[in-house]
Scaffold this active site. Structure first.
Site, mmCIF file in Angstrom:
data_model
loop_
_atom_site.group_PDB
_atom_site.id
_atom_site.type_symbol
_atom_site.label_atom_id
_atom_site.label_comp_id
_atom_site.label_asym_id
_atom_site.label_seq_id
_atom_site.Cartn_x
_atom_site.Cartn_y
_atom_site.Cartn_z
ATOM 1 C CB CYS A 132 -1.078 0.039 1.180
ATOM 2 S SG CYS A 132 -0.237 -0.190 2.897
ATOM 3 C CB CYS A 134 -2.895 -4.248 0.822
ATOM 4 S SG CYS A 134 -3.069 -2.958 2.203
ATOM 5 C CE LYS A 150 -3.874 -4.137 8.088
ATOM 6 N NZ LYS A 150 -2.595 -3.843 7.450
ATOM 7 N NE ARG A 176 -5.462 -0.196 3.634
ATOM 8 C CZ ARG A 176 -5.037 0.617 2.668
ATOM 9 N NH1 ARG A 176 -5.297 0.475 1.487
ATOM 10 N NH2 ARG A 176 -4.220 1.579 3.154
ATOM 11 C CE LYS A 200 -2.490 -2.602 11.876
ATOM 12 N NZ LYS A 200 -1.941 -2.436 10.364
ATOM 13 C CE1 TYR A 243 3.459 3.846 14.859
ATOM 14 C CE2 TYR A 243 1.313 3.182 15.699
ATOM 15 C CZ TYR A 243 2.300 3.113 14.583
ATOM 16 O OH TYR A 243 2.023 2.906 13.310
HETATM 17 C C1 PBG Z 1 -0.092 -1.551 6.012
HETATM 18 C C2 PBG Z 1 -0.314 -1.385 7.290
HETATM 19 C C3 PBG Z 1 -1.274 -0.660 7.894
HETATM 20 C C4 PBG Z 1 -1.031 -0.614 9.459
HETATM 21 C C5 PBG Z 1 0.273 -1.196 9.330
HETATM 22 N N1 PBG Z 1 0.678 -1.928 8.167
HETATM 23 C C6 PBG Z 1 -2.280 0.156 7.201
HETATM 24 C C7 PBG Z 1 -3.592 -0.359 6.906
HETATM 25 O O1 PBG Z 1 -3.636 -1.761 6.694
HETATM 26 O O2 PBG Z 1 -4.347 0.338 6.444
HETATM 27 C C8 PBG Z 1 -1.470 0.256 10.248
HETATM 28 C C9 PBG Z 1 -0.714 0.411 11.502
HETATM 29 C C10 PBG Z 1 -1.224 1.671 12.273
HETATM 30 O O3 PBG Z 1 -2.542 2.095 12.313
HETATM 31 O O4 PBG Z 1 -0.392 2.167 13.187
HETATM 32 N N2 PBG Z 1 -0.880 -2.600 5.194
#
Ligand code: PBG
Length: 315
Positions: free
Chosen positions: A114, A122, A187, A209, A240, A305
């Protein structure tokens, strides 16, 4: 119960101990920069030049952090994400630069397209459709290029079906059979990623997505995702976001008992920072409490973070 809650006794019964070794710090490396730019929706977090990312990792290691996940913002993008897998791509250059100075930094790479595609999805696209199987070889090539640059672990995050198997096979046939895969297995299609898309310039040009990321209403589906990823060869599985998905995290840990990571994502960080800025919450204590909760729910590793902010509170 109160007999055991006295200050002097409490430490003896602490069930969950958050350690520096549990944390993975995200680093945004931007090939277009000479000096750092603050991410407006993530106060205190920056996109760094390649040189600055080396220094930042040095500072973090001095404080006792050891593991980092690297996200790249490339100087060029195209339809198929070429800059994700070229040997002088931003992530590949950053890894070589960091390893030269800090060979014992643990470098994990996010394997996804992405940030590298003009459309911001992605996977490869055809019209408005995100193609699954056509994307897999590119993810394989990207993982191999990270391994060649010196990464210690790859973390596929694109939620393409079969991505773990494709990456495992590519790594094995390129001679990297000892390279671990940490899969973003469960995710969700979450609004908590909003600030990340500013940070990594990975917003999409059409649609959303939801055709590849999971439905926020489901948890049985997470079990299936994790089961498949383990079968395909994932060494670590990830949930996640973290905070709103602790039930999923606990279910996965209980069901499979495998190494489980949680991603305390950008939106979770921004909420704490915003309330902290307003003086409504004690930012560090809240971050600590959140991370303890994520660990208590079953995470062996936490991408966060807040790592630099709270490292001094940890042993
Ligand atoms: C890439 C990716 C994303 C995040 C980590 N790897 C963004 C998404 O899937 O839109 C998000 C991480 C975050 O929000 O801290 N695919």
């Amino acid at each position: 119960m109160r007999r055991l809650r006295k200050n002097i006794l409490r430490p003896l019964f602490k069930e969950t101990i958050l350690s520096k070794d549990d944390l993975i710090m995200p680093v945004f490396v931007d090939e277009n920069l000479n000096s750092k730019v603050e991410i407006s929706s993530m106060p205190g977090y920056y996109r760094l030049s390649i040189t600055e990312s080396v220094d930042e990792i040095g500072k973090a290691m001095e404080k006792g952090l050891r593991a980092f996940i690297i996200f790249g913002i490339p100087s060029s993008k195209d339809e198929v994400g070429t800059s994700a897998f070229i040997s002088d791509g931003v992530v590949q250059k950053a890894i070589r630069g960091i390893k030269e100075e800090y060979s014992d930094a643990v470098l994990i790479t996010d394997v996804c397209l992405c940030e590298y595609t003009t459309h911001g999805h992605c996977g490869l696209i055809e019209g408005n459709e995100i193609l699954n199987d056509n994307t897999l070889p590119i993810l394989g090539k990207t993982a191999v290029s990270h391994a060649e640059a010196g990464a210690d672990m790859v973390a596929p995050s694109g939620m393409m079906d079969g991505m773990v198997k494709a990456i495992r096979e590519s790594l094995d046939s390129a001679g990297f059979s000892d390279m671990p895969i940490m899969s973003y297995a469960a995710k969700y299609a979450s609004a908590f990623y909003g600030p990340f898309r500013e940070a990594a310039e990975s917003g999409y040009s059409f649609g959303d997505r939801k055709s590849y990321q999971m439905d926020i209403h489901n948890s049985n589906e997470a079990i299936r995702e994790v089961e498949l990823d383990i079968k395909e060869g994932a060494d670590i599985v990830m949930v996640k976001p973290a905070l709103a998905y602790l039930d999923v995290l606990k279910r996965i840990k209980d069901e499979f008992g495998v190494l489980t990571a949680a991603y305390n994502v950008s939106g979770e960080y921004s909420m704490v920072k915003a309330a902290g800025k307003l003086g409504w919450l004690d930012e560090k204590q809240i971050a600590y409490e959140i991370l303890v909760a994520i660990k208590r729910a079953g995470a062996d590793l936490i991408i966060t973070y807040h790592a630099m902010d709270i490292v001094d509170l940890l042993k």
